[in-house]
Design an enzyme around this catalytic site. Sequence first.
Site, mmCIF file in Angstrom:
data_model
loop_
_atom_site.group_PDB
_atom_site.id
_atom_site.type_symbol
_atom_site.label_atom_id
_atom_site.label_comp_id
_atom_site.label_asym_id
_atom_site.label_seq_id
_atom_site.Cartn_x
_atom_site.Cartn_y
_atom_site.Cartn_z
ATOM 1 N N THR A 8 0.619 -1.196 -0.082
ATOM 2 C CA THR A 8 -0.039 0.113 -0.071
ATOM 3 C C THR A 8 0.886 1.127 -0.032
ATOM 4 O O THR A 8 0.729 2.115 -0.576
ATOM 5 C CB THR A 8 -0.892 -0.015 1.131
ATOM 6 O OG1 THR A 8 -1.598 -1.073 1.346
ATOM 7 C CG2 THR A 8 -1.956 1.175 1.161
ATOM 8 N N ARG A 59 4.043 -10.861 8.006
ATOM 9 C CA ARG A 59 2.862 -11.312 8.765
ATOM 10 C C ARG A 59 2.863 -10.194 10.288
ATOM 11 O O ARG A 59 1.925 -10.156 10.659
ATOM 12 C CB ARG A 59 3.442 -12.622 9.259
ATOM 13 C CG ARG A 59 3.066 -13.931 8.219
ATOM 14 C CD ARG A 59 3.106 -15.151 8.751
ATOM 15 N NE ARG A 59 2.578 -16.181 8.129
ATOM 16 C CZ ARG A 59 2.092 -17.203 8.500
ATOM 17 N NH1 ARG A 59 2.228 -17.586 9.698
ATOM 18 N NH2 ARG A 59 1.700 -18.213 7.693
ATOM 19 N N LYS A 76 3.563 -6.676 11.223
ATOM 20 C CA LYS A 76 3.969 -4.943 10.635
ATOM 21 C C LYS A 76 3.070 -4.086 11.690
ATOM 22 O O LYS A 76 3.714 -3.105 12.013
ATOM 23 C CB LYS A 76 3.819 -4.875 9.232
ATOM 24 C CG LYS A 76 2.518 -5.380 8.782
ATOM 25 C CD LYS A 76 2.645 -5.314 7.259
ATOM 26 C CE LYS A 76 1.298 -5.947 6.564
ATOM 27 N NZ LYS A 76 1.155 -6.095 5.057
ATOM 28 N N ILE A 132 -4.433 -11.470 10.057
ATOM 29 C CA ILE A 132 -4.440 -11.244 11.429
ATOM 30 C C ILE A 132 -4.375 -9.880 11.887
ATOM 31 O O ILE A 132 -4.906 -9.394 12.636
ATOM 32 C CB ILE A 132 -3.115 -12.014 12.222
ATOM 33 C CG1 ILE A 132 -3.323 -13.952 11.839
ATOM 34 C CG2 ILE A 132 -3.305 -11.878 13.458
ATOM 35 C CD1 ILE A 132 -4.652 -14.290 12.278
ATOM 36 N N LYS A 134 -13.345 -0.175 18.205
ATOM 37 C CA LYS A 134 -13.647 -0.055 19.481
ATOM 38 C C LYS A 134 -13.360 1.476 20.111
ATOM 39 O O LYS A 134 -14.264 1.896 20.748
ATOM 40 C CB LYS A 134 -12.760 -0.960 20.516
ATOM 41 C CG LYS A 134 -12.958 -0.943 21.904
ATOM 42 C CD LYS A 134 -12.167 -1.643 22.844
ATOM 43 C CE LYS A 134 -12.383 -1.521 24.348
ATOM 44 N NZ LYS A 134 -11.712 -2.682 25.068
ATOM 45 N N ARG A 183 -37.254 -6.973 -2.485
ATOM 46 C CA ARG A 183 -38.290 -6.136 -2.429
ATOM 47 C C ARG A 183 -39.407 -6.353 -1.075
ATOM 48 O O ARG A 183 -39.974 -5.402 -0.717
ATOM 49 C CB ARG A 183 -39.429 -6.726 -3.878
ATOM 50 C CG ARG A 183 -40.566 -5.822 -4.176
ATOM 51 C CD ARG A 183 -41.205 -6.026 -5.215
ATOM 52 N NE ARG A 183 -42.037 -7.211 -5.419
ATOM 53 C CZ ARG A 183 -41.664 -8.310 -6.035
ATOM 54 N NH1 ARG A 183 -40.156 -8.528 -6.826
ATOM 55 N NH2 ARG A 183 -42.412 -9.346 -6.309
ATOM 56 N N HIS A 204 -43.773 -21.696 -4.930
ATOM 57 C CA HIS A 204 -43.724 -21.971 -3.418
ATOM 58 C C HIS A 204 -42.698 -22.874 -3.012
ATOM 59 O O HIS A 204 -43.202 -23.989 -2.277
ATOM 60 C CB HIS A 204 -45.065 -22.050 -2.659
ATOM 61 C CG HIS A 204 -46.008 -20.944 -2.931
ATOM 62 N ND1 HIS A 204 -45.547 -19.656 -2.859
ATOM 63 C CD2 HIS A 204 -47.393 -20.927 -3.369
ATOM 64 C CE1 HIS A 204 -46.637 -18.927 -3.067
ATOM 65 N NE2 HIS A 204 -47.760 -19.547 -3.500
ATOM 66 N N PHE A 210 -45.529 3.060 -15.199
ATOM 67 C CA PHE A 210 -44.829 3.688 -16.675
ATOM 68 C C PHE A 210 -43.526 3.954 -16.682
ATOM 69 O O PHE A 210 -43.142 4.245 -15.448
ATOM 70 C CB PHE A 210 -45.896 4.816 -16.937
ATOM 71 C CG PHE A 210 -45.930 5.879 -16.066
ATOM 72 C CD1 PHE A 210 -44.915 6.761 -15.861
ATOM 73 C CD2 PHE A 210 -47.199 6.248 -15.461
ATOM 74 C CE1 PHE A 210 -44.977 7.651 -14.834
ATOM 75 C CE2 PHE A 210 -47.459 7.343 -14.626
ATOM 76 C CZ PHE A 210 -46.108 8.081 -14.216
#
Length: 412
Positions: free
Chosen positions: A49, A76, A78, A138, A149, A227, A290, A361
Amino acid sequence: MAVAAKNIPAPDLVPVRRALLSVFDKTGLIDFAKALAAAGVELVSTGGTAKAIADAGLPVRDVSELTGFPEIMDGRVKTLHPGVHGALLGVRDDPEHSAAMRKYGIEPIDLVVSNLYPFEEVRRSGADYASIVENIDIGGPAMIRASAKNHAYVAIVTDPGDYASVLNALEMNIGSLSLDFRKKLAAKAFARTASYDAAISGWFAEALEIEHPTWRAFGGRLVEVMRYGENPHQSAGFYVNGDKRPGVATARQLQGKQLSYNNINDTDAAFELVGEFDPDLSAAVAIIKHANPCGVAEGDSLKAAYAKALACDPVSAFGGIIAVNRTLDAEAAEEIVKTFTEVIIAPGATDEAAVVASDAFFPFADGLLSAIAAGATAVIQPGGSMNDKDVIAAADEHGIAMVFTGIRHFRH
């Protein structure tokens, strides 16, 4: 051990001065990061990133600068560090928390942008055991839950679809986010990690053939609001999880009104039933009402199979669900539309077949044009709009047939 609350009121508006971005799904990331940077927000990031943000020419601090510790073990480890989690969990108006943050040089983080390793997608792909385990996130869930939190001070964004609303809220509040907005983001974040853990625990039970685990969790992502539920006065939503199961959940609605719970339930039953027949050996049609079969038949063509299936119980077939095991062609479609049908599910449809019926319509031509774009070649609708002339002109321009019933029938 129970922890007594200190009853420190949460501030309404929290200025966003520092944001931590750590995402697997980078959809919309750069535009979002650019907007944050333009608003004067300091960007902190991790791994891929951070590289993507830096490659876009934006200033970004690596998270290791906050922790004083490098990423290790193939990434794993960081963000699992007091320098990060202290920045997320610190109650800034609590003197003891503030003192601890100052003592250990912990800089507060106001906004966290995090989405998770694609466990559900990897599981659905049929990957091997080790690959699936490796895609159990993780650090992401830990960071998301910590931020959620402490929503009194931190905003947590887990869905790229929320980037626009976050930027809009920041603009409206002159660089701050409101408590109500932070609460909503936190609720969505906890729902996301709950669904994620449900997928993981469900996979383990499946992989280890544990038929009745002591704890069973269910979770999924909203596909669409329906719906109504089993009855018109009930609400319902359609959710999918990470299961590798073709059917209604993986189908694409080409046209028609919003589906109800009964539509989904019956369509799934019809799909499962018609799936028993090999399309290479015969055409098959199932009609469901049904959740019970009204008729099912095979034939040399879908038209022939439909005629046989309909003959089983033509009365109950009215308003039913039809599933076919081959591409829906014009001949079969012409027969099917002679009886009112709620849903037709098929592997595909020829252009001559994707016809539109509307109980209201078209107020403007745009709805008709969307139906045409989806492949509709004929439309039936009540008419009566002030813009009927424009709608008719659009139909004529695209060479499609359109019938006006003159009767408007809404179901609310």
